[in-house]
Write a protein that holds these residues in place. Structure first.
Motif, PDB file in Angstrom:
ATOM      1  N   LEU A  49      -9.586  -0.285  -8.727  1.00 23.04           N
ATOM      2  CA  LEU A  49     -10.060  -1.073  -7.797  1.00 23.04           C
ATOM      3  C   LEU A  49     -10.968  -2.164  -8.490  1.00 23.04           C
ATOM      4  O   LEU A  49     -11.238  -3.168  -7.972  1.00 23.04           O
ATOM      5  N   ILE A  77     -10.937  -6.033  -7.805  1.00 24.96           N
ATOM      6  CA  ILE A  77     -11.996  -6.868  -7.039  1.00 24.96           C
ATOM      7  C   ILE A  77     -12.218  -8.076  -8.213  1.00 24.96           C
ATOM      8  O   ILE A  77     -12.364  -9.326  -7.295  1.00 24.96           O
ATOM      9  N   TRP A 124       0.916  -1.158   0.139  1.00 24.65           N
ATOM     10  CA  TRP A 124      -0.096  -0.062  -0.104  1.00 24.65           C
ATOM     11  C   TRP A 124       0.796   1.307  -0.134  1.00 24.65           C
ATOM     12  O   TRP A 124       0.737   2.182  -0.757  1.00 24.65           O
ATOM     13  N   TRP A 157     -15.968   0.736  -4.163  1.00 23.71           N
ATOM     14  CA  TRP A 157     -16.087   1.004  -5.604  1.00 23.71           C
ATOM     15  C   TRP A 157     -17.414   1.655  -5.895  1.00 23.71           C
ATOM     16  O   TRP A 157     -17.473   2.537  -6.657  1.00 23.71           O
ATOM     17  N   LEU A 211      -5.356  -4.934  -6.551  1.00 21.59           N
ATOM     18  CA  LEU A 211      -6.523  -4.543  -5.457  1.00 21.59           C
ATOM     19  C   LEU A 211      -5.783  -3.209  -4.840  1.00 21.59           C
ATOM     20  O   LEU A 211      -6.438  -2.364  -4.520  1.00 21.59           O
ATOM     21  N   SER A 244     -14.547  -4.538  -0.228  1.00 23.80           N
ATOM     22  CA  SER A 244     -13.946  -3.445  -1.174  1.00 23.80           C
ATOM     23  C   SER A 244     -15.029  -3.182  -2.458  1.00 23.80           C
ATOM     24  O   SER A 244     -14.584  -2.446  -2.945  1.00 23.80           O
ATOM     25  N   ILE A 283     -12.676   2.586   2.268  1.00 21.66           N
ATOM     26  CA  ILE A 283     -11.273   1.717   2.341  1.00 21.66           C
ATOM     27  C   ILE A 283     -10.807   1.378   3.661  1.00 21.66           C
ATOM     28  O   ILE A 283     -10.257   0.390   3.808  1.00 21.66           O
ATOM     29  N   PHE A 291      -7.010   0.339  -3.622  1.00 27.04           N
ATOM     30  CA  PHE A 291      -7.215   1.016  -2.545  1.00 27.04           C
ATOM     31  C   PHE A 291      -6.392   2.222  -2.348  1.00 27.04           C
ATOM     32  O   PHE A 291      -6.970   3.364  -1.845  1.00 27.04           O
ATOM     33  N   SER A 310     -12.858  -1.073   5.488  1.00 29.19           N
ATOM     34  CA  SER A 310     -12.610  -2.499   5.027  1.00 29.19           C
ATOM     35  C   SER A 310     -11.362  -2.871   5.538  1.00 29.19           C
ATOM     36  O   SER A 310     -10.814  -4.108   5.755  1.00 29.19           O
ATOM     37  N   THR A 311     -10.258  -2.062   5.579  1.00 31.22           N
ATOM     38  CA  THR A 311      -9.016  -2.471   6.155  1.00 31.22           C
ATOM     39  C   THR A 311      -9.174  -2.739   7.857  1.00 31.22           C
ATOM     40  O   THR A 311      -8.598  -3.844   8.236  1.00 31.22           O
ATOM     41  N   GLU A 366     -15.020  -9.426   0.405  1.00 33.90           N
ATOM     42  CA  GLU A 366     -15.497  -8.900  -1.046  1.00 33.90           C
ATOM     43  C   GLU A 366     -16.346  -7.699  -0.983  1.00 33.90           C
ATOM     44  O   GLU A 366     -16.143  -6.971  -1.417  1.00 33.90           O
TER      45      GLU A 366
END
Lengths: 816, 135
Positions: free
Chosen positions: A246, A250, A111, A280, A206, A276, A314, A210, A317-318, A273
């Motif tokens: 992204l 995915i 990242w 989007w 991916l 992420s 994002i 991100f 989701s992390t 899933e």
């Protein structure tokens, strides 16, 4: 104590760079921020210079850390925890990179790497926005750097360092010995599921996706701080880029799941899933409102909101995937590294200031009081964006139930059929979005003259014709969830076809074939194809291995009770070398081979269609699990046709390697006698001489005798067996017959007494007489439309990026 | 009121309705004892395999029949029947999430969730064991 054989230098250098990247990114943040507060370029100049240098040091640090970690992994320095836990000596070189993203530390490094690279792109292109955007981007870099710092501040561990030593991280008696390294011969290896080529390419893309969401976010924040809303122009290509990266990332994950995970599909609405997908959706919503603002002056506030929330999502989701909070609801999340507080802070440090800033500035963001005309393009684009956002909100709310449990101590679990809980809602989103995708381009900004609508007539009729053809002749009869859902699927198929047809037609009707300006239209065609592919492949997914063989008589299991409807009976057992009936195909487990290079065991499965027009072999494989786990992980294999995939994976296998010690038991028998064996009985029906149907088993000059026997198992299955003998002069040859599924071998020994009809047969019952495996076979029709659709969509997005950069890029760089 | 506002409100109302409907579909995590009380209701059971009882699975007879005994943290146990192939690394998993319902005294399982492979890998205990055995 002096430990023997350790290589401490790389770790020390690595740790130095980890600290340097933090210090340098802090410096860059301050310097960029300082510059962004100054007005005259002359005053800015020294701060900018300093900031860029600092960013350069960050970049060098990240690259150095990458290099050192790669050195540690590829040289198998197992004194380092990262190498020990994520690699082993037998790992193929092409998967060495995959070790980086198996662990949290490595994926944060990835990242950071993208963040740095995107930073350079911003520095090159952003012009007057550079300072503002880069201060946010550098601050992101600071937070990322703390994640991999691995330093204690007053007993509080900050980050998890990739260069820590195994002996410092774990308590085990062997670490009290100086020569401990000589006992650690090998690492625990890379998770077998990650040893797949998709796993080499999917995580980098991916993470690029991100990382790239930070750019529109940073533009929005810079805009809010400076009360300058012109950023919406340079942010547009970035949002398109983000949507492309992204989206591609995915769907590469979906392709990986399809090819290497054995849950029988490409999408399972798994929390990882979803987490992420939702950013989007909001990002695409933001991209559209951004276009609305650019062309009509409406929707600036939603644009701010969508870009901000996309990056926040994002981070969320992390948090979900790395904190271990998903626990029992997800099949693939990272392990909890005890960094939950830090991960939460990572989220909050962006969430709170950005939303506070948004609400403080909300009133000052220009918005047009007069309502959009319902005949205008901006009106429908805004509605579409809103639907995308709300669809995302619903998905993330559902996904967050574990968080809810943590917060409120509740005890809720996903519904009985979690996938359907998503599908039944999202199919309507697909209908609305598909329709809007189809028609919105035919509207004009501000107002559309009535005569203009005539253009859409022809595409509508064509789309209706095609989708009706699919509905009537496509045998889409997904009736498991009732007629209402099936109806919705048919409508959604129309919407998807409509999106494809209307946008294709727009290439000529609206754009007159000007391909340069066609980026959005092409992306929409791709999106329609994705929808259509998903709808058809899921609604028409058929189980080919539906168990109808004698091996598993479902109707008589469980004490003769019929099998309740809906129970999965998708596994078919194949015995080595025996052709088994499977619907349209005869399938045979031919052999299996182990490849020493990738340590996978490949099973050769032969498919011959009964119609005789198709014959192919598939090689699904299993790989022994590592990391102290027993068992195997199965990798599917698929036969690709233009209109469908035949998809197969091994669900279990048994091999018979033990020596065959069981002997034949000889029994006397007469015609019509009944004999018993372990699992049932057998009847001798008749004896025939030189039977024609057994012609292939004896030679012309031989005389043969064959028994016609019926074997009846306890479960009530009937099998026929025909053991025989062939005689040539004085030479006697026995021809055994086997009932594989009963592990029964029958041998006709001799005729004891011809007059009374007494014969002797040998009966052998073994535990397992042959290797066997069970597998599942699915057919996914039209799945290629999905994959092709992704490619088309990404191409369309890239086309529009190129077009916009050409329009605006030059002007911005000139401003420096 | 503007058309846009009406549409926004309608869509938000629809989203809330969807979530309310979803909350009705949600299930619960139960112990074996409480699952027995809710016979026939779909629940999630967190349990381990009782190693004292055999795991019954014979692909040669029926590849779609697996039966074993599950035991929960309170020490209760129940026979589990699962109409699918045996998950390969099942014996080694420390914990199972079983989705299904109690039926006629046994647990009719629709889905088994093993503790995922990628979750073991950083498990310090598992790693410690490995270090000790390699010693």
């Amino acid at each position: 104590m002096n430990y023997i054989g350790e290589h401490l230098l790389p770790g020390q250098i690595g740790h130095f760079f980890a600290v340097l990247s933090l210090v340098a990114s802090l410096l860059a943040t301050i310097a960029f921020f300082k510059a962004s507060r100054l007005n005259s370029p002359l005053e800015q100049q020294p701060w900018m210079k300093l900031a860029r240098w600092a960013h350069g040091f960050v970049t060098i640090s990240i690259l150095a850390m990458f290099g050192i970690l790669y050195y540690i992994i590829s040289n198998h320095l197992f004194e380092y925890k990262y190498a020990y836990t994520h690699s082993d000596r037998s790992l193929q070189a092409e998967y060495l990179l995959s070790c980086f993203w198996e662990g949290q530390e490595g994926s944060f490094m990835l990242w950071s790497f993208w963040n740095c690279l995107l930073g350079w792109m911003v520095i090159r292109t952003a012009g007057k926005w550079e300072a503002g955007v880069m201060s946010v981007l550098s601050f992101t870099q600071v937070t990322l750097a703390t994640m991999i710092l691995g330093v204690y501040f007053f007993d509080v561990k900050v980050g998890s360092g990739p260069f820590v030593l195994l002996r410092n991280e774990m308590d085990a008696p062997i670490f009290s010995r100086p020569e401990y390294l000589s006992f650690i011969k090998d690492g625990t290896g890379l998770n077998t599921l990650l040893q797949n080529y998709w796993m080499v390419i999917h995580p980098p893309i991916l993470f690029l996706g991100f990382a790239s969401t930070v750019v529109p976010f940073a533009y929005a924040i810079a805009g809010l701080m400076g009360k300058d809303h012109e950023w919406t122009k340079p942010a547009l290509p970035w949002a398109s880029f983000s949507a492309a990266a992204l989206g591609l990332g995915i769907m590469m994950g979906a392709a990986w799941a399809y090819e290497s995970l054995s849950f029988g599909g490409y999408w399972a609405w798994d929390p990882v899933e979803n987490a992420s997908l939702v950013p989007w959706l909001t990002l695409v919503a933001g991209l559209h409102t951004n276009l609305v603002y650019k062309n009509s002056g409406y929707s600036l506030r939603p644009t701010y909101f969508f870009y901000i929330i996309s990056f926040i999502l994002i981070l969320y989701s992390t948090f979900l995937t790395r904190s271990g909070v998903l626990g029992d609801t997800s099949v693939h999340a990272f392990t909890d590294l005890g960094m939950n507080t830090q991960l939460l802070l990572f989220l909050l440090v962006f969430l709170i200031p950005s939303l506070v800033l948004f609400f403080i500035r909300y009133k000052s963001i220009p918005s047009i009081v007069k309502e959009e005309n319902t005949n205008s393009r901006e009106f429908w684009m805004f509605i579409g964006s809103l639907i995308l956002f709300l669809a995302g909100a619903v998905i993330i709310a559902k996904t967050s139930t574990p968080v809810w449990n943590k917060l409120f101590g509740t005890n809720i679990a996903p519904p009985e059929d979690p996938e359907f809980a998503y599908n039944q809602i999202q199919v309507f989103v697909a209908i609305l979005i598909g329709m809007l995708t189809a028609v919105t381009q035919y509207f004009k900004y501000k107002d559309t003259p009535k005569a203009h609508f005539r253009k859409i007539l022809v595409p509508t009729v064509i789309a209706l014709a095609i989708s009706l053809a699919i509905s009537f002749f496509g045998h889409i009869s997904y009736d498991k969830k009732g007629i209402g859902f099936l109806g919705a699927i048919h409508v959604a198929i129309f919407a998807a076809v409509y999106a494809i047809v209307a946008n294709s037609a727009y290439l000529w009707l609206g754009l007159k074939g000007k391909l340069k300006a066609a980026g959005a239209t092409v992306a929409h065609i791709g999106f329609g194809m994705v929808l259509l592919g998903i709808l058809i492949s899921s609604a028409k997914k058929t189980v080919l291995s539906w168990n109808t063989t004698g091996v598993s008589p479902l109707r008589v299991e469980e004490g003769g009770k019929p099998n309740p409807a809906g129970n999965p009976a998708e596994n078919l057992t194949l015995f080595k070398g025996v052709a088994t009936d499977m619907g349209r195909y005869m399938v045979t487990y031919v052999k299996d081979t182990t490849n020493p290079l990738d340590r996978k065991r490949y099973f050769e499965i032969d498919f011959t269609s009964k119609a005789g027009n198709d014959h192919f072999r598939l090689y699904p494989d299993v790989i022994k699990n590592n990391k102290g786990m027993e068992g195997f992980a199965a990798n599917p294999a698929a036969r690709h046709y233009w209109d469908k995939d035949i998809f197969v994976y091994i669900t279990s296998f048994q091999e018979n390697r033990s020596a065959d010690t069981v002997t034949f038991k000889n029994r006397e028998v007469k015609v019509h006698d009944t004999l018993f064996y372990g699992n049932g009985m057998m009847i001798l029906n008749k004896v025939s001489v030189n039977p024609k149907e057994k012609k292939h088993l004896y030679a012309d000059d031989e005389t043969s005798l064959f028994l016609d026997m019926t074997v009846i198992s306890k479960e009530g299955r009937f099998y026929t067996a025909n053991p025989g003998i062939a005689l040539k002069g004085q030479e006697l040859r026995t021809i055994t017959d086997t009932v594989l599924s009963q592990s029964l071998i029958l041998k006709f020994n001799k005729v004891i007494d011809q007059a009374s009809g007494k014969l002797e047969i040998g009966v052998k019952e073994t535990g397992n007489i042959t290797d066997l495996l069970t597998l599942k076979v699915y057919e996914f029709p039209m799945i290629n439309i999905l994959w092709l659709g992704i490619v088309v969509m990404v191409v369309g997005l890239i086309m529009s990026i190129v077009q916009r950069v050409k329009k605006t890029g030059g002007k911005n760089t000139a401003a420096v | 009121m503007k058309t846009t506002h009406i549409i926004i409100l309608v869509l938000i109302a629809a989203s809330i309705a969807v979530l309310v409907q979803y909350s009705g579909d949600l299930t619960t995590y139960e112990t074996i004892a409480s699952a027995r009380e809710k016979e026939g209701k779909h629940v999630n059971l967190i349990a381990k395999i009782d190693k004292g009882h055999p795991i019954e699975y014979d692909a040669a007879k029926n590849p779609n029949y697996l039966s074993f005994t599950a035991v929960d943290t309170l020490g209760n146990s129940i026979k589990v029947v699962y109409h699918d192939a045996k998950p390969t690394d099942m014996e080694k998993s420390e914990r199972l999430v079983l989705k299904g319902a109690v039926k006629d005294g046994y647990f009719d399982c629709k889905n088994i969730l093993l503790k995922c492979p990628s979750k073991y890998k950083d498990d310090p205990n598992a790693m410690k064991n490995q270090l000790q055995t390699s010693n």
